[in-house]
Design an enzyme around this catalytic site. Structure first.
Site, PDB file in Angstrom:
ATOM      1  N   LEU A 243       0.867  -1.180   0.000  1.00 15.93           N
ATOM      2  CA  LEU A 243       0.000   0.000   0.000  1.00 15.93           C
ATOM      3  C   LEU A 243       0.905   1.232   0.000  1.00 15.93           C
ATOM      4  O   LEU A 243       1.735   1.398   0.902  1.00 15.93           O
ATOM      5  CB  LEU A 243      -0.889  -0.004   1.251  1.00 15.93           C
ATOM      6  CG  LEU A 243      -1.784   1.230   1.474  1.00 15.93           C
ATOM      7  CD1 LEU A 243      -2.789   1.400   0.338  1.00 15.93           C
ATOM      8  CD2 LEU A 243      -2.540   1.099   2.811  1.00 15.93           C
TER       9      LEU A 243
ATOM     10  N   SER B  34       0.944  10.865  -7.915  1.00 21.41           N
ATOM     11  CA  SER B  34       1.970  11.660  -8.611  1.00 21.41           C
ATOM     12  C   SER B  34       3.328  11.423  -7.954  1.00 21.41           C
ATOM     13  O   SER B  34       3.428  10.751  -6.921  1.00 21.41           O
ATOM     14  CB  SER B  34       1.624  13.157  -8.547  1.00 21.41           C
ATOM     15  OG  SER B  34       1.566  13.587  -7.191  1.00 21.41           O
ATOM     16  N   GLY B  35       4.353  11.984  -8.579  1.00 16.59           N
ATOM     17  CA  GLY B  35       5.682  12.082  -7.983  1.00 16.59           C
ATOM     18  C   GLY B  35       6.262  10.779  -7.458  1.00 16.59           C
ATOM     19  O   GLY B  35       6.205   9.727  -8.107  1.00 16.59           O
ATOM     20  N   ILE B  36       6.804  10.860  -6.252  1.00 20.28           N
ATOM     21  CA  ILE B  36       7.525   9.731  -5.666  1.00 20.28           C
ATOM     22  C   ILE B  36       6.586   8.540  -5.451  1.00 20.28           C
ATOM     23  O   ILE B  36       6.948   7.391  -5.727  1.00 20.28           O
ATOM     24  CB  ILE B  36       8.193  10.162  -4.336  1.00 20.28           C
ATOM     25  CG1 ILE B  36       9.290  11.201  -4.622  1.00 20.28           C
ATOM     26  CG2 ILE B  36       8.758   8.966  -3.587  1.00 20.28           C
ATOM     27  CD1 ILE B  36       9.838  11.893  -3.373  1.00 20.28           C
TER      28      ILE B  36
ATOM     29  N   TYR C 227       7.772  22.030   8.208  1.00 23.29           N
ATOM     30  CA  TYR C 227       8.015  20.839   7.369  1.00 23.29           C
ATOM     31  C   TYR C 227       9.163  20.015   7.951  1.00 23.29           C
ATOM     32  O   TYR C 227       9.064  18.789   8.080  1.00 23.29           O
ATOM     33  CB  TYR C 227       8.317  21.290   5.943  1.00 23.29           C
ATOM     34  CG  TYR C 227       8.559  20.171   4.977  1.00 23.29           C
ATOM     35  CD1 TYR C 227       7.499  19.405   4.480  1.00 23.29           C
ATOM     36  CD2 TYR C 227       9.849  19.859   4.540  1.00 23.29           C
ATOM     37  CE1 TYR C 227       7.719  18.366   3.578  1.00 23.29           C
ATOM     38  CE2 TYR C 227      10.081  18.827   3.647  1.00 23.29           C
ATOM     39  CZ  TYR C 227       9.013  18.084   3.170  1.00 23.29           C
ATOM     40  OH  TYR C 227       9.239  17.050   2.279  1.00 23.29           O
TER      41      TYR C 227
END
Ligand code: NAP
Length: 280
Positions: free
Chosen positions: A22, A28-30, A156
């Protein structure tokens, strides 16, 4: 690919030997690159999106499930829909930036709910099955910024340090059961994430110039960054390692900069990180 959301726990297809994976944020992306790599490795792969019907470039062989990590009920429904999961890649995330004192607390809370608590909760739901079956892997997609903190990215940085902290401590709980818990820290990766980054800078901010300087360098590094496929290869290596390491890193000349970090004083590393982003 199918965009169906199974109503009952899924079971592996006959002939699928590698197990069930999963991958969160596989639209998208990674996440999309990891999902594609795991399909190639023979896994039955579930990928998630907040809106599976609207995934623009669905990955062949991936079944998309709905998941909004800011919604507890959605996390629980996704875990039920996926059923027995052998490999969980907690990849979905938000990139956020802004001067520390100007970050709205509701934005910080949303970021932590998505990047940290959502991933923790999904892992809590899937790890007991892995432990009972004595087989499994959980990979947190962190960020090299957690190892190399950067000004104006504090929320972040902190969210990625937090998820690494959960993984680094919990891995010792699961190692005796044959379940590996690990973190992969990408550097700057060319996924277009810059365009989706949430930004919080006050009008007339005293940090405006420094923030803009940092941001333009950050966006430049991302646009010229490592490919998502290289990150996916590192994630697959972490999944397939007999004893996954506590931490993997990829991009930004990771082997060199982590080696420098070990031998240089903290202040020197901090200086280098900020110089790379046009800051003192
Ligand atoms: N790109 C980089 O330079 C870089 C560097 C270091 C670390 N990372 C980390 O790598 C991961 C993937 O980044 P990326 O560059 O591939 O970004 P991306 O292309 O923007 O992908 C983010 C994914 O997160 C999903 N997502 C967003 N909000 C969500 C929510 N509330 N609930 C569930 N899923 C949600 C999105 O899916 P939907 O919109 O379809 O729901 C999307 O698939 C992130 O954790 C990021 O922090 C990226």
């Amino acid at each position: 690919m199918s965009a169906a959301t199974p109503a009952t726990p899924a079971t592996p297809d006959a002939g699928t030997t590698a197990g069930t994976a999963l991958v969160t944020g596989a639209s998208s992306g990674i996440g999309a690159a990891v999902a594609a790599a795991l399909v190639r490795r023979g896994y039955r792969v579930y990928g998630t999106s907040r809106d599976p019907e609207r995934v623009q470039s669905p990955v062949d062989g991936v079944t998309y499930l709905a998941l909004d990590l800011t919604d507890e009920a959605s996390i629980e429904a996704c875990a039920v829909a996926a059923g027995e999961v052998d490999v969980l890649v907690n990849n979905a995330g938000e990139s956020q930036s802004g001067p520390f004192e100007e970050l709205p607390m509701d934005a910080v809370r949303r970021l932590f709910q998505l990047n940290v608590f959502g991933a923790v909760r999904l892992s809590q739901l899937l790890l007991p099955g892995m432990r009972e079956r004595r087989r499994g892997r959980v990979v947190m997609v962190g960020s090299m910024l957690a190892s190399f903190p950067l000004a104006h990215r504090s929320s972040y940085v902190a969210s990625k340090a937090a998820i690494k902290g959960f993984a680094s401590a919990a891995r010792r709980e699961y190692a005796p059961y044959g379940v590996g818990v690990t973190t992969v820290e990408p550097g700057a990766i060319a996924t277009g994430i810059s365009a989706r980054r949430t930004q919080y800078v006050a009008d007339g901010s005293p940090f405006q110039d420094a923030y803009e300087t940092m941001l333009s360098r950050l966006n430049h590094h991302e646009a010229h960054g490592t490919s998502a496929e290289k990150v996916a290869a590192k994630v697959v290596a972490a999944i397939e390692a007999r004893r996954p390491r506590q931490l993997y890193a990829v991009g930004n000349a990771a082997p060199v900069v982590f080696a420098l970090r070990r031998i240089l004083p903290r202040g020197a590393t901090e200086f280098m990180v900020h110089r790379r982003h046009g800051l003192r």
